[in-house]
Scaffold this motif. Structure first.
Motif, PDB file in Angstrom:
ATOM      1  N   PRO A   1      23.308  36.031  40.738  1.00  0.00           N
ATOM      2  CA  PRO A   1      23.583  37.558  41.038  1.00  0.00           C
ATOM      3  C   PRO A   1      23.677  38.480  39.688  1.00  0.00           C
ATOM      4  N   LEU A   2      23.100  39.534  39.667  1.00  0.00           N
ATOM      5  CA  LEU A   2      23.197  40.412  38.493  1.00  0.00           C
ATOM      6  C   LEU A   2      24.502  40.580  37.945  1.00  0.00           C
ATOM      7  N   ALA A   3      25.410  40.949  38.969  1.00  0.00           N
ATOM      8  CA  ALA A   3      26.821  41.079  38.663  1.00  0.00           C
ATOM      9  C   ALA A   3      27.582  39.700  37.553  1.00  0.00           C
ATOM     10  N   VAL A   4      26.865  38.723  37.952  1.00  0.00           N
ATOM     11  CA  VAL A   4      27.342  37.426  36.937  1.00  0.00           C
ATOM     12  C   VAL A   4      26.468  37.513  35.561  1.00  0.00           C
ATOM     13  N   VAL A   5      25.175  37.657  35.767  1.00  0.00           N
ATOM     14  CA  VAL A   5      24.558  37.538  34.404  1.00  0.00           C
ATOM     15  C   VAL A   5      24.883  38.690  33.501  1.00  0.00           C
TER      16      VAL A   5
ATOM     17  N   PRO B   1      27.118  40.808  32.496  1.00  0.00           N
ATOM     18  CA  PRO B   1      27.966  40.634  31.366  1.00  0.00           C
ATOM     19  C   PRO B   1      27.792  39.644  30.334  1.00  0.00           C
ATOM     20  N   LEU B   2      27.362  38.471  30.776  1.00  0.00           N
ATOM     21  CA  LEU B   2      26.883  37.246  29.728  1.00  0.00           C
ATOM     22  C   LEU B   2      25.737  37.962  28.793  1.00  0.00           C
ATOM     23  N   VAL B   3      24.823  38.697  29.421  1.00  0.00           N
ATOM     24  CA  VAL B   3      23.699  39.082  28.521  1.00  0.00           C
ATOM     25  C   VAL B   3      24.195  40.211  27.661  1.00  0.00           C
ATOM     26  N   GLU B   4      25.158  41.230  28.025  1.00  0.00           N
ATOM     27  CA  GLU B   4      25.748  42.211  27.349  1.00  0.00           C
ATOM     28  C   GLU B   4      26.272  41.573  25.860  1.00  0.00           C
ATOM     29  N   ALA B   5      27.060  40.615  26.428  1.00  0.00           N
ATOM     30  CA  ALA B   5      27.668  39.995  25.216  1.00  0.00           C
ATOM     31  C   ALA B   5      26.841  39.371  23.997  1.00  0.00           C
ATOM     32  N   VAL B   6      25.744  38.819  24.579  1.00  0.00           N
ATOM     33  CA  VAL B   6      24.723  38.380  23.556  1.00  0.00           C
ATOM     34  C   VAL B   6      24.131  39.660  23.018  1.00  0.00           C
ATOM     35  N   VAL B   7      23.751  40.734  23.948  1.00  0.00           N
ATOM     36  CA  VAL B   7      23.220  41.972  22.930  1.00  0.00           C
ATOM     37  C   VAL B   7      24.121  42.418  21.975  1.00  0.00           C
ATOM     38  N   GLU B   8      25.444  42.452  22.245  1.00  0.00           N
ATOM     39  CA  GLU B   8      26.475  42.877  21.251  1.00  0.00           C
ATOM     40  C   GLU B   8      26.463  42.117  19.959  1.00  0.00           C
ATOM     41  N   THR B   9      26.481  40.783  20.157  1.00  0.00           N
ATOM     42  CA  THR B   9      26.175  39.954  19.029  1.00  0.00           C
ATOM     43  C   THR B   9      25.130  40.210  18.013  1.00  0.00           C
ATOM     44  N   LEU B  10      23.919  40.168  18.617  1.00  0.00           N
ATOM     45  CA  LEU B  10      22.810  40.504  18.012  1.00  0.00           C
ATOM     46  C   LEU B  10      22.861  41.814  17.337  1.00  0.00           C
ATOM     47  N   ALA B  11      23.395  42.836  17.986  1.00  0.00           N
ATOM     48  CA  ALA B  11      23.360  44.272  17.264  1.00  0.00           C
ATOM     49  C   ALA B  11      23.971  44.099  16.040  1.00  0.00           C
ATOM     50  N   SER B  12      24.858  43.191  15.978  1.00  0.00           N
ATOM     51  CA  SER B  12      25.726  43.183  14.794  1.00  0.00           C
ATOM     52  C   SER B  12      25.140  42.490  13.481  1.00  0.00           C
ATOM     53  N   VAL B  13      24.131  41.832  14.029  1.00  0.00           N
ATOM     54  CA  VAL B  13      23.323  41.050  12.787  1.00  0.00           C
ATOM     55  C   VAL B  13      22.554  41.931  11.938  1.00  0.00           C
ATOM     56  N   ARG B  14      22.929  41.668  10.518  1.00  0.00           N
ATOM     57  CA  ARG B  14      22.306  42.526   9.329  1.00  0.00           C
ATOM     58  C   ARG B  14      20.884  42.963   9.585  1.00  0.00           C
ATOM     59  N   GLY B  15      20.460  43.911   9.404  1.00  0.00           N
ATOM     60  CA  GLY B  15      18.993  44.215   9.545  1.00  0.00           C
ATOM     61  C   GLY B  15      18.377  44.510  10.977  1.00  0.00           C
ATOM     62  N   VAL B  16      19.219  44.292  11.943  1.00  0.00           N
ATOM     63  CA  VAL B  16      18.924  44.740  13.392  1.00  0.00           C
ATOM     64  C   VAL B  16      18.894  46.157  13.741  1.00  0.00           C
ATOM     65  N   GLU B  17      17.837  46.894  13.866  1.00  0.00           N
ATOM     66  CA  GLU B  17      18.177  48.350  14.194  1.00  0.00           C
ATOM     67  C   GLU B  17      18.517  48.763  15.673  1.00  0.00           C
ATOM     68  N   ARG B  18      18.057  47.777  16.542  1.00  0.00           N
ATOM     69  CA  ARG B  18      18.197  48.113  18.012  1.00  0.00           C
ATOM     70  C   ARG B  18      17.992  46.635  18.857  1.00  0.00           C
TER      71      ARG B  18
ATOM     72  N   ALA C   1      15.519  43.925  28.868  1.00  0.00           N
ATOM     73  CA  ALA C   1      14.217  44.100  29.216  1.00  0.00           C
ATOM     74  C   ALA C   1      13.971  43.332  30.751  1.00  0.00           C
ATOM     75  N   GLY C   2      13.106  43.192  31.389  1.00  0.00           N
ATOM     76  CA  GLY C   2      12.850  42.396  32.487  1.00  0.00           C
ATOM     77  C   GLY C   2      13.460  42.724  33.762  1.00  0.00           C
ATOM     78  N   SER C   3      13.769  41.795  34.432  1.00  0.00           N
ATOM     79  CA  SER C   3      14.560  42.140  35.891  1.00  0.00           C
ATOM     80  C   SER C   3      15.983  42.572  35.568  1.00  0.00           C
ATOM     81  N   ILE C   4      16.483  42.426  34.682  1.00  0.00           N
ATOM     82  CA  ILE C   4      17.922  43.005  34.574  1.00  0.00           C
ATOM     83  C   ILE C   4      17.773  44.315  34.227  1.00  0.00           C
ATOM     84  N   ARG C   5      16.832  44.998  33.613  1.00  0.00           N
ATOM     85  CA  ARG C   5      16.747  46.280  33.317  1.00  0.00           C
ATOM     86  C   ARG C   5      16.301  46.827  34.560  1.00  0.00           C
ATOM     87  N   ARG C   6      15.645  46.225  35.413  1.00  0.00           N
ATOM     88  CA  ARG C   6      14.995  46.662  36.617  1.00  0.00           C
ATOM     89  C   ARG C   6      15.929  46.939  37.897  1.00  0.00           C
ATOM     90  N   ARG C   7      17.180  46.098  37.277  1.00  0.00           N
ATOM     91  CA  ARG C   7      18.573  45.914  38.360  1.00  0.00           C
ATOM     92  C   ARG C   7      18.087  45.391  39.593  1.00  0.00           C
TER      93      ARG C   7
END
Length: 267
Positions: free
Chosen positions: A159-163, A165-182, A186-192
């Motif tokens: 279910p989207l509701a389960v997936v 939060p997990l993916v958003e946590a990964v995004v938050e971690t990656l966004a903190s990596v030095r050199g990452v601008e954005r 994408a994919g089916s999660i973005r299409r909800r």
């Protein structure tokens, strides 16, 4: 035809060549498959613009591979792939997704037991038919049974509701990596979509290597499935596959559109 489908042809060819003990070529086709998946433009567009010659601009794609890609994009088939598939009519993608089952193991399983599918493999393992085979044994059979449970869990849509939060946590971690601008989902999660099979992420950075290294090292990652120059695929402990692609800023908009889909939209 989309880039992941083209890459599947090349991964199959790599596996078939490995079964035949052909040196060097399997690795070349694997690297080419990664390059195809990582390309931020549809190869179908490149082919329309410049034919096989344009496809040679992709890293790791030489004249022979470009001709095969052009053949697939034109006819939907590849003669070399068809010859191998007729000789070895197995579900390569599914069987080699089982940890511990490589191309050569697939060949042994087919030659001795006629195993073609995941279902065949599971039935043979439960019946104790794999352990007597060359290069296997009881421990190998038990590992296959354990790996099958992981594969089956990973292929189930969640279910989207389960997936989310997990993916958003990964995004938050990656966004903190030095050199990452954005970083964007994408994919089916973005299409909800209500249920999710896997997750697609895009990151903008000048250097891809530090981003992929950080991604592969996230605590939630159970296994790295594949890693190229600009793409990394991992399996989370929950069984969800997450694919990260690192793209330059000027390609971000087109890549986000392409990798969000849907499949019918990108045909």
């Amino acid at each position: 035809m989309r880039n992941p489908e083209l890459a599947r042809f090349f991964r199959d060819l790599a596996a078939y060549l490995e079964m035949d003990d052909v040196p060097f070529k399997p690795r070349a086709y694997e690297k080419a498959a990664l390059a195809i998946e990582s390309c931020d433009r549809p190869l179908a567009e490149l082919h329309l613009e410049g034919g096989a010659k344009a496809l040679c601009t992709i890293p790791g794609i030489g004249k022979s591979m470009a001709e095969k890609l052009a053949e697939i994009l034109t006819t939907g088939k590849c003669q070399a792939h068809e010859v191998y598939r007729l000789r070895m009519p197995v579900d390569l993608a599914a069987l080699t997704a089982v940890e511990g089952v490589g191309p050569k193991a697939v060949k042994v399983l087919y030659d001795h037991l006629g195993i073609r599918t995941i279902e065949d493999l599971a039935a043979a393992a439960r019946a104790g038919k794999i352990r007597p085979l060359p290069h296997f044994g009881e421990r190998s059979e038990q590992r296959i049974l354990k790996a099958l449970t992981v594969v089956q869990a990973g292929t189930a849509r969640q279910p989207l509701a389960v997936v989310l939060p997990l993916v958003e946590a990964v995004v938050e971690t990656l966004a903190s990596v030095r050199g990452v601008e954005r970083v964007a989902i994408a994919g089916s999660i973005r299409r909800r979509r209500e249920t999710i099979g896997d997750a697609d992420l895009l990151a903008v950075a000048r250097k891809a290597e530090p981003v992929m290294r950080a991604f592969a090292g996230i605590p939630e990652v159970a296994r790295v499935l594949g890693r190229g120059s600009t793409k990394c695929s991992v399996k989370l402990a929950t069984g969800l596959q997450v694919d990260l692609r690192v793209v330059p800023a000027e390609s971000f908009g087109a890549a986000l559109l392409y990798f969000t889909g849907s499949k019918a939209h990108n045909v």
